[in-house]
Design an enzyme around this catalytic site. Sequence first.
Site, PDB file in Angstrom:
ATOM      1  N   SER A  60       0.820  -1.208   0.000  1.00 32.14           N
ATOM      2  CA  SER A  60       0.000   0.000   0.000  1.00 32.14           C
ATOM      3  C   SER A  60       0.855   1.259   0.000  1.00 32.14           C
ATOM      4  O   SER A  60       1.981   1.262   0.527  1.00 32.14           O
ATOM      5  CB  SER A  60      -0.866  -0.008   1.259  1.00 32.14           C
ATOM      6  OG  SER A  60      -1.413   1.257   1.513  1.00 32.14           O
ATOM      7  N   TYR A  66      -2.020   0.227   9.942  1.00 36.35           N
ATOM      8  CA  TYR A  66      -2.250  -0.447   8.652  1.00 36.35           C
ATOM      9  C   TYR A  66      -1.007  -0.327   7.764  1.00 36.35           C
ATOM     10  O   TYR A  66      -0.471  -1.334   7.272  1.00 36.35           O
ATOM     11  CB  TYR A  66      -3.476   0.176   7.959  1.00 36.35           C
ATOM     12  CG  TYR A  66      -3.598  -0.193   6.507  1.00 36.35           C
ATOM     13  CD1 TYR A  66      -3.993  -1.469   6.123  1.00 36.35           C
ATOM     14  CD2 TYR A  66      -3.315   0.740   5.505  1.00 36.35           C
ATOM     15  CE1 TYR A  66      -4.088  -1.814   4.790  1.00 36.35           C
ATOM     16  CE2 TYR A  66      -3.418   0.408   4.172  1.00 36.35           C
ATOM     17  CZ  TYR A  66      -3.801  -0.873   3.818  1.00 36.35           C
ATOM     18  OH  TYR A  66      -3.882  -1.211   2.488  1.00 36.35           O
ATOM     19  N   LYS A 113       2.029  -3.199   6.436  1.00 34.78           N
ATOM     20  CA  LYS A 113       2.435  -3.407   5.038  1.00 34.78           C
ATOM     21  C   LYS A 113       3.954  -3.243   4.900  1.00 34.78           C
ATOM     22  O   LYS A 113       4.617  -4.027   4.216  1.00 34.78           O
ATOM     23  CB  LYS A 113       1.703  -2.422   4.121  1.00 34.78           C
ATOM     24  CG  LYS A 113       0.199  -2.612   4.073  1.00 34.78           C
ATOM     25  CD  LYS A 113      -0.174  -3.922   3.406  1.00 34.78           C
ATOM     26  CE  LYS A 113      -1.672  -4.136   3.342  1.00 34.78           C
ATOM     27  NZ  LYS A 113      -2.054  -5.444   2.771  1.00 34.78           N
TER      28      LYS A 113
END
Length: 341
Positions: free
Chosen positions: A123, A147, A151
């Site tokens: 991402s 988040y 990643k």
Amino acid sequence: MLGLEQPRSVLVTGGAGYIGAHVCRALDASGYLPVAYDNLSHGHAWAVRWGPLEIGDLMDGARLEAVMRLYRPQAVIHLAGLIAAGDSVVDPTRYYHNNLAATLTLLDTMRTCGIHHLVFSSSAGVYGEPDQIPIPEHHPHRPVNPYGATKAMVERILVDFSTAYGFKSVALRYFNAVGAAPNGDIGEAHPNETHLVPLVLDVAAGLRPFAEIFGGDFPTTDGTCIRDYVHVCDLADAHILALSHLDRDVRTRAFNLGSETGASVRQVIDMAIKVTGRPIAIRMRPRRPGDPAMLVADASLAKEVLGWCPGFATLEQQIATAWDWHERYRTIDVRRAALSP
Ligand code: UDP
């Protein structure tokens, strides 16, 4: 046997989800057998239309191993995981378990089964608040929410697995996935929607009273966040190119996938009004935690190295396909029931 060659199978974790289903569709169109592995916590069985669905959790190594031994995939495309940056700030442990610990289980199971090719859905969230726009892949990783941190950590693990165990992987750093298959095959249908475009289209469709704008005081031209919206079918195509790349290149690499154009939240809403021909009421809200002001990709590496050639580059095309799907899908009673209080 002549003429009865089996298609090469690819295991797609999260294959019942939004991007996963579009990846399965693209795999099928390219002659692969997509095997969707999904716990259906966010995905839908109806979205798995191009190959078998194996229901299972990523944390369940025994189940994963059984599925890998059954289909003997040449590669794994790993999309399963939690995706809401704002939620990850509020509930980080879920993100570290689902996105990090579960990925380690997947990688260890791949090793056990002798599968060494992986395409990972990373991402733009790995970059955090960027120093430069557009953002090249070599920009430092400074994620501003759990988040993005998960990643970035998985990308690091992939490099280590490459060095130590001969894994080959491609990390695809998605910017903001939007749109739907233009023939209406499939589209976005998150059970608890948090993403801007489907929420705004819900308002246009009369399913929600207003759209919320999280922050009007960012250092951007109109004060709202700028993102790089990229069509989900273009993202899906990049996975097919990444599989070929794994066949011919020994390096573990990361590629940005974006349309290289920024659009503000207000611009997205204005475009949705234009595409749908409907009014969209808005409410200003405070900033959402963990939201960088501006993320725009430099995607030249994916174009040069993978041969990626996005076909739905404009916001208008992207929102138009999303709206077509939305119009079809919202007629399904299930959706109305899910949205009603
Ligand atoms: N956003 C917003 N209202 C919403 C949902 C999102 O203003 O109801 C903003 C959000 O703050 C971000 C952009 O829209 O700047 C895209 O958010 P989304 O959740 O779609 O994707 P993300 O960038 O978090 O991956």
